[in-house]
Write an enzyme that holds these catalytic residues in place. Structure first.
Site: not given
Length: 279
Positions: A52, A126-127, A137, A172
């Site tokens: 990928d 994709n993102e 944090r 995921s």
């Protein structure tokens, strides 16, 4: 005009280099110019041999020149790939015969305005993953859609994805699987401390907005397909919308997406009997 195909592989993997050498040799035997180094300019196709990550890298080259991309998986899942390594001779024959279809995949255009007015821009197939800048944090964000705020919470991150990306990082993170022919945008919070922080699916014309709140100077970063990083310090405003330029994928077989899901994830389908005959 002679035909030209750009062959891309993971140059650090000997098996990928060997496969690319063989593919290039076979393409030349068909009278096709096979280019290993360079751009996709004047190419009719970009053939990618790898996982990928390699396919996403090649998508940058292909998209720039609006050239279709055909991936052959040498990695693990390879959701963007069209074939597996053992099918390489068959793939070359199909390419040589121009026996493939081309489909468009929606992309994202990403913009960030930092508190000092600096602008950054990128894209993703994709993102866009908004992640906390410091490991220990959370990042505090307000999310909105089409100019209206929806919710404020602390989280480990936020994934803004396309349907193509729904089987990648967003999957995921607990997001839904969305068929790639559905035009939509996904919002998937990661480990959010909030009652209302569910994954959401919105229309393709919507604009997703994320404000990194100036809370204790908790900064964020934005990863585009895990390859290009943009800084989003506290006080930044992130906008994500449908990309103006899609990515074009070459397809050899009209396999339903459900078939790809079963094959890539090795899903159990025992007991499925299909359409039963009427009595």
């Amino acid at each position: 005009m002679s035909r030209r195909i750009l062959v891309v592989c993971h140059e650090g993997r000997p098996e990928a280099v060997s496969a690319a050498d063989k593919v290039s040799e076979d393409l030349r035997a068909h009278g096709i110019e096979a280019v290993r180094d360079g751009t996709a300019e004047r190419a009719e196709l970009v053939m990618v041999l790898g996982g990928d990550g390699t396919i996403l890298r090649a998508a940058e080259l292909a998209r720039t020149h609006d050239v279709p991309l055909l991936g052959v998986n040498l990695g693990h899942v390879g959701f963007l790939a069209e074939a597996e390594q053992e099918a390489l001779p068959y793939v070359v024959d199909r390419v040589a015969a121009r026996d493939y279809a081309v489909e468009q995949r929606m992309t994202l255009d990403i913009g960030i305005i930092t508190p000092d007015g600096r602008e950054q821009h990128s894209w993703a197939i994709n993102e866009a993953a908004v992640e906390k800048g410091e490991r220990a944090r959370m990042v505090e964000v307000t999310i909105g859609v089409d100019g209206r705020g929806l919710s404020t919470f602390g989280c480990d991150g936020l994934i803004l994805a396309t349907p193509t990306g729904s089987t990648a990082y967003a999957f995921s993170g607990g997001g839904p699987v969305v068929w790639p022919d559905v035009e939509a945008l996904l919002i998937v919070p990661l480990a959010a401390h909030a009652l209302f922080a569910r994954p959401m699916v919105v229309g393709p014309s919507s604009v997703l907005e994320v404000e990194v709140l100036p809370y204790e100077d908790r900064n964020a970063v934005v990863w585009c397909d895990g390859r290009r990083m943009l800084d989003a310090p506290a006080g930044s405003r992130i906008t994500v919308g449908r990309g103006a330029q899609p990515v074009r994928l070459a397809r050899l077989a009209q396999v339903p997406f459900s078939g790809r899901l079963v094959a890539k994830f090795a899903l159990p389908v025992q007991g499925w009997r299909g359409i039963r005959e009427r009595a």
